[in-house]
Design a protein around this motif. Sequence first.
Motif, PDB file in Angstrom:
ATOM      1  N   LEU A  80       2.800  10.491  -7.612  1.00  0.00           N
ATOM      2  CA  LEU A  80       3.619  10.920  -8.743  1.00  0.00           C
ATOM      3  C   LEU A  80       2.775  11.052 -10.006  1.00  0.00           C
ATOM      4  O   LEU A  80       2.944  12.000 -10.785  1.00  0.00           O
ATOM      5  CB  LEU A  80       4.768   9.932  -8.959  1.00  0.00           C
ATOM      6  N   LEU A  81       1.849  10.124 -10.207  1.00  0.00           N
ATOM      7  CA  LEU A  81       0.965  10.217 -11.370  1.00  0.00           C
ATOM      8  C   LEU A  81       0.073  11.446 -11.286  1.00  0.00           C
ATOM      9  O   LEU A  81      -0.145  12.148 -12.286  1.00  0.00           O
ATOM     10  CB  LEU A  81       0.115   8.950 -11.478  1.00  0.00           C
ATOM     11  N   GLU A  82      -0.452  11.726 -10.094  1.00  0.00           N
ATOM     12  CA  GLU A  82      -1.319  12.888  -9.913  1.00  0.00           C
ATOM     13  C   GLU A  82      -0.564  14.193 -10.165  1.00  0.00           C
ATOM     14  O   GLU A  82      -1.152  15.197 -10.580  1.00  0.00           O
ATOM     15  CB  GLU A  82      -1.908  12.886  -8.505  1.00  0.00           C
ATOM     16  N   ARG A  83       0.741  14.196  -9.926  1.00  0.00           N
ATOM     17  CA  ARG A  83       1.558  15.385 -10.198  1.00  0.00           C
ATOM     18  C   ARG A  83       1.842  15.555 -11.683  1.00  0.00           C
ATOM     19  O   ARG A  83       2.400  16.562 -12.099  1.00  0.00           O
ATOM     20  CB  ARG A  83       2.898  15.291  -9.457  1.00  0.00           C
ATOM     21  N   HIS A 125       1.626   2.184 -17.413  1.00  0.00           N
ATOM     22  CA  HIS A 125       3.087   2.276 -17.387  1.00  0.00           C
ATOM     23  C   HIS A 125       3.649   0.866 -17.168  1.00  0.00           C
ATOM     24  O   HIS A 125       3.882   0.457 -16.022  1.00  0.00           O
ATOM     25  CB  HIS A 125       3.552   3.215 -16.274  1.00  0.00           C
ATOM     26  N   PRO A 126       3.892   0.119 -18.246  1.00  0.00           N
ATOM     27  CA  PRO A 126       4.290  -1.284 -18.090  1.00  0.00           C
ATOM     28  C   PRO A 126       5.736  -1.485 -17.655  1.00  0.00           C
ATOM     29  O   PRO A 126       6.095  -2.553 -17.171  1.00  0.00           O
ATOM     30  CB  PRO A 126       4.076  -1.851 -19.496  1.00  0.00           C
ATOM     31  N   ASP A 163       0.827  -1.201   0.000  1.00  0.00           N
ATOM     32  CA  ASP A 163       0.000   0.000   0.000  1.00  0.00           C
ATOM     33  C   ASP A 163       0.863   1.254   0.000  1.00  0.00           C
ATOM     34  O   ASP A 163       0.489   2.283  -0.587  1.00  0.00           O
ATOM     35  CB  ASP A 163      -0.918   0.006   1.221  1.00  0.00           C
ATOM     36  N   GLY A 164       2.020   1.190   0.655  1.00  0.00           N
ATOM     37  CA  GLY A 164       2.934   2.321   0.638  1.00  0.00           C
ATOM     38  C   GLY A 164       3.461   2.605  -0.756  1.00  0.00           C
ATOM     39  O   GLY A 164       3.511   3.762  -1.193  1.00  0.00           O
ATOM     40  N   GLY A 165       3.846   1.549  -1.466  1.00  0.00           N
ATOM     41  CA  GLY A 165       4.283   1.719  -2.848  1.00  0.00           C
ATOM     42  C   GLY A 165       3.169   2.280  -3.723  1.00  0.00           C
ATOM     43  O   GLY A 165       3.403   3.115  -4.610  1.00  0.00           O
ATOM     44  N   ARG A 166       1.950   1.824  -3.475  1.00  0.00           N
ATOM     45  CA  ARG A 166       0.788   2.320  -4.242  1.00  0.00           C
ATOM     46  C   ARG A 166       0.593   3.817  -4.004  1.00  0.00           C
ATOM     47  O   ARG A 166       0.361   4.575  -4.950  1.00  0.00           O
ATOM     48  CB  ARG A 166      -0.460   1.543  -3.832  1.00  0.00           C
ATOM     49  N   LEU A 167       0.677   4.258  -2.743  1.00  0.00           N
ATOM     50  CA  LEU A 167       0.506   5.669  -2.432  1.00  0.00           C
ATOM     51  C   LEU A 167       1.541   6.536  -3.156  1.00  0.00           C
ATOM     52  O   LEU A 167       1.218   7.615  -3.669  1.00  0.00           O
ATOM     53  CB  LEU A 167       0.607   5.891  -0.923  1.00  0.00           C
TER      54      LEU A 167
END
Length: 346
Positions: free
Chosen positions: A190-193, A226-227, A181-185
């Motif tokens: 970063l994507l939202e930025r 993003h593969p 979950d930490g990696g997901r956050l």
Amino acid sequence: MSRQAPTLEDVAREAGVSRATVSRVVNGVRNVDPAIQDLVRRAIERTGYAPNQAARQLVTRRTTTVALVVSGAGDASDSAQNAFATRVFADPFFGRVVGGVVGHLRPRRMHPVLMFAETPEAPQEVVAYLRQGGADGALVVSTHPDDPLPALLAGAGLPAVLFARPGRPVPLSYVDLAHRDGGRLAAEHLLERGCRRIATVAGPLAVAASQERLAGFRDTLARHGHPYVPVAEGGFTVDSGMAAMTSLLAEHPETDGVFTANDLMAQGAVQVLRDHGRRVPQDVAVVGFDDSSVAVTCRPRLTTVRQPVEQMAATMARLLDEHIKAERIAPTSVIFDPELVIRDSA
């Protein structure tokens, strides 16, 4: 002549109770009325009585100490052992573990004894120390997936609790974080930025937590188209973060977002980016992990995934106390949730 040290009899006279009652209160026996306990404790304060710890241990079979063991898999040379200890004390993560443990133990008049188990012989020495009554149980912070100490403690039937899920299944209690979950956050932020050319500095890939953080990061990016994610492996140190970021920039100079698996490596990454003329976060956004003291001393201050280390360590100490007192028999696990802390680097 010096005044003789106060005795149980002195406390009993002061409190107006029997010597046996005072003994039960001093030794933590539970079937004493709370009002009488309070009466005896006030008498102890007035007389200045200090329990004889050796005699108390004979009665309770407890030392009121626990071993805080930092366990690894280094070699037996003096230089390797010194380097291991230096890394431990330099890492803010360990200081937070100690703070959480002491915060739980101190009010209960319990004390930690620090032990290192970084040589091939050390795990057996820890087990022997506990068997001989040196401490009532062990809190284990392991730094190696093949660490034999957890299995040895479980096999010996000794009270022990682990910080982090063991590399191999053993019937011991542990506390851990939902690392995926930490990696997901981190990936979502970063994507939202608006980052689109994203890389990561992973922790040692032999460590389960590093694998889980990387898997959560990659899975989330894959779900957003993003593969492929460039990965450089670090060692949870500033220097390894610098080396990994240097490698990533050489191979992927277009990188505009980086997730590092701890704050120390993030600090190293920020330094390399600055040295290469990249602005953080304008050119490259950086997200760390842990929310350690480094996150707020780094410039810019780190956006990071918070791991509640102090709370986790306190819970580890509480579980051990329950195992020692036989209030908890079966092993259990407590998994904490990470939290994104947004600051200046991303």
